[in-house]
Write a protein that holds these residues in place. Structure first.
Motif, short mmCIF file in Angstrom:
data_model
loop_
_atom_site.label_atom_id
_atom_site.label_comp_id
_atom_site.label_asym_id
_atom_site.label_seq_id
_atom_site.Cartn_x
_atom_site.Cartn_y
_atom_site.Cartn_z
N UNK A 259 2.59 14.30 2.83
CA UNK A 259 2.21 15.71 3.03
C UNK A 259 1.62 15.99 4.40
N UNK A 260 1.07 14.98 5.03
CA UNK A 260 0.41 15.24 6.30
C UNK A 260 1.12 14.55 7.47
N UNK A 261 1.07 13.23 7.49
CA UNK A 261 1.62 12.50 8.66
C UNK A 261 3.08 12.87 8.93
N UNK A 262 3.92 12.82 7.90
CA UNK A 262 5.35 13.07 8.13
C UNK A 262 5.63 14.54 8.46
N UNK A 263 4.82 15.44 7.87
CA UNK A 263 5.02 16.86 8.12
C UNK A 263 4.64 17.26 9.55
N UNK A 264 3.75 16.46 10.15
CA UNK A 264 3.24 16.82 11.46
C UNK A 264 4.16 16.42 12.63
N UNK A 265 5.21 15.70 12.33
CA UNK A 265 6.08 15.30 13.45
C UNK A 265 6.91 16.49 13.91
N UNK B 240 0.83 -1.21 0.00
CA UNK B 240 0.00 0.00 0.00
C UNK B 240 0.87 1.26 0.00
N UNK B 241 0.23 2.40 0.28
CA UNK B 241 0.95 3.66 0.28
C UNK B 241 2.03 3.73 1.35
N UNK B 242 1.76 3.04 2.47
CA UNK B 242 2.78 3.00 3.54
C UNK B 242 4.04 2.31 3.04
N UNK B 243 3.84 1.19 2.33
CA UNK B 243 4.99 0.44 1.79
C UNK B 243 5.78 1.33 0.84
N UNK B 244 5.05 2.05 -0.03
CA UNK B 244 5.73 2.87 -1.04
C UNK B 244 6.58 3.96 -0.38
N UNK B 245 5.99 4.67 0.58
CA UNK B 245 6.74 5.76 1.24
C UNK B 245 7.94 5.19 2.01
N UNK B 246 7.72 4.07 2.70
CA UNK B 246 8.82 3.45 3.46
C UNK B 246 9.94 3.02 2.52
N UNK B 247 9.55 2.42 1.39
CA UNK B 247 10.56 1.96 0.42
C UNK B 247 11.38 3.14 -0.10
N UNK B 248 10.68 4.26 -0.37
CA UNK B 248 11.39 5.45 -0.87
C UNK B 248 12.31 6.02 0.22
N UNK B 249 11.85 5.96 1.47
CA UNK B 249 12.68 6.47 2.57
C UNK B 249 13.96 5.65 2.70
N UNK B 250 13.87 4.37 2.36
CA UNK B 250 15.04 3.49 2.49
C UNK B 250 15.93 3.52 1.25
N UNK B 251 15.55 4.32 0.26
CA UNK B 251 16.44 4.52 -0.90
C UNK B 251 15.91 4.00 -2.22
N UNK C 201 -5.52 4.18 -4.74
CA UNK C 201 -5.47 4.25 -3.27
C UNK C 201 -4.04 4.30 -2.75
N UNK C 202 -3.16 3.53 -3.39
CA UNK C 202 -1.75 3.55 -2.97
C UNK C 202 -1.19 4.96 -3.13
N UNK C 203 -1.46 5.56 -4.28
CA UNK C 203 -0.88 6.87 -4.54
C UNK C 203 -1.47 7.94 -3.63
N UNK C 204 -2.79 7.85 -3.35
CA UNK C 204 -3.34 8.90 -2.48
C UNK C 204 -2.90 8.68 -1.03
N UNK C 205 -2.77 7.40 -0.61
CA UNK C 205 -2.28 7.16 0.75
C UNK C 205 -0.83 7.63 0.89
N UNK C 206 -0.02 7.37 -0.13
CA UNK C 206 1.39 7.81 -0.09
C UNK C 206 1.44 9.34 0.02
N UNK C 207 0.61 10.00 -0.77
CA UNK C 207 0.56 11.46 -0.78
C UNK C 207 0.19 11.99 0.61
N UNK C 208 -0.81 11.35 1.20
CA UNK C 208 -1.30 11.78 2.51
C UNK C 208 -0.19 11.61 3.58
#
Ligand SMILES: Cc1cc2nc3c(=O)[nH]c(=O)nc-3n(C[C@H](O)[C@H](O)[C@H](O)COP(=O)(O)O)c2cc1C
Length: 322
Positions: free
Chosen positions: A316-322, A180-191, A306-313
């Motif tokens: 833009x939102x979850x990671x920015x709020x930390x 899902x979008x979580x996997x995609x963002x995590x994968x990108x974070x890991x390179x 859904x993957x792309x909109x979850x990744x976007x969210x």
């Protein structure tokens, strides 16, 4: 989302559907490509070069977007006609080939001369470096979690992906455990520059497999896969069932004396029975731990949206709020 992988393959989203035996037909490949990812026809499943040519033609009727053909080099009882398959891929103008199994060096010059981009799927950093050195354009780094053949090193993606990022210059996608979008963002974070999915794409309305297979994935948890054929150095991650338990009992009993012939009933020629007839106990079939994250059977279009909109969210939102 623009990444080195979307640029390399001319696709909209950095999402690839990996080759899957008796799953990767034109219907699924076209659906993934039409949804903006890179769909893949599984070369060996087609059987002969003529049948592969026919499948490629069918896929072209269903999409005008780029798609790939998978060529898997694994130990088999009768060697497939690889030069014949490659000729059809080239003649049909397929833009991308996903290679897997052993080193594809022997076939690389023909593919590269035809302008085909090659992404090699491998389960270790050393094989990824090798793929880079022989001229592959990208790698699909398949972690221990993956459905199918995870290799023999047992390194999960949280370690494997950043290690690949440390060593590689060519772009790579994360494969194994992606859902899902979580996997995609995590994968990108890991390179990684994108992700490759197998199991998740089977549980879609577009996958041309029996409903029983899709439901088996939805009903499975992350605890339900098993590793088989380790003593044959041909480890495969499969969904547990009666046939797998029988096979594992033979492995336990015969230990290092186990031969491929001992488990033919459980592994040889079982894919058509499972994938097309839905006879789920017919044998062992590849499935990833990610089954634990698969709870629905959407269209490929909805899945990718859904993957792309979850990744976007998340970005833009979850990671920015930390
Ligand atoms: C049913 C099934 C069949 C597969 N068959 C092949 C294959 O023929 N060739 C190949 O290179 N990979 C094959 N794979 C591996 C996938 O392309 C992909 O690398 C893997 O599924 C990624 O892990 P995931 O299932 O956790 O997404 C298969 C996977 C599954 C689940």
């Amino acid at each position: 989302m623009k990444t080195k992988i979307t640029e390399l393959f001319g696709i909209e989203h950095p999402i690839i559907q990996g080759g899957m035996h008796h799953v990767g037909f034109a219907e699924l490949a076209a659906a993934v490509s039409n949804a903006g990812g890179l769909g893949t026809i599984t070369g060996l499943t087609q059987g002969t070069p003529e049948k592969l040519a026919n499948e490629i033609a069918r896929c072209k009727e269903m999409t005008d977007k780029p798609f790939a053909v998978n060529l898997t080099f694994l130990p088999s009882l009768t060697a497939p006609d690889y030069p014949g398959l490659i000729k059809e891929i080239i003649d049909a103008g397929v833009p991308v080939v996903e290679t897997a199994g052993r080193n594809p060096a022997e076939y690389l010059p023909a593919l590269k001369e035809a302008g085909i981009k090659v992404i090699h799927k491998c389960t270790s950093v050393r094989h990824s470096i090798k793929a880079q050195s022989i001229g592959c354009d990208a790698v699909s780094v398949d972690g221990f979690e993956c459905g199918g053949h995870p290799g023999e090193d047992d390194i999960p993606n949280f370690i494997l992906l950043p290690r690949a990022a440390e060593e590689l210059e060519i772009p790579f996608v994360a494969s194994g455990g992606m859902a899902d979008g979580r996997s995609l963002v995590a994968a990108m974070a890991l390179g990684a520059e994108g992700m490759n999915m197998g199991t998740r794409f089977i549980a879609t309305q577009d996958a041309p497999v029996h409903q029983n297979v899709k439901e088996a994935i939805v009903n499975a948890t992350e605890l339900d896969t098993r590793l088989i054929m380790r003593s044959l150095t041909n480890t495969e991650r499969v969904l547990n069932n009666e046939a797998v338990e029988r096979l594992m009992e033979k492995e336990k009993r015969l230990g290092d004396d186990l031969k491929f012939e001992d488990i033919l009933d459980e592994v040889a020629g079982v894919y058509p029975k499972i994938m097309h007839e839905g006879t789920m106990e017919a044998g062992a079939w590849s499935c990833g731990m990610v089954a634990g994250l698969v709870n629905d059977i959407p269209t490929v279009q909805d899945l990718i949206n859904n993957i792309m909109s979850q990744a976007d969210e998340i970005i833009k939102s979850r990671l920015q709020n930390f």
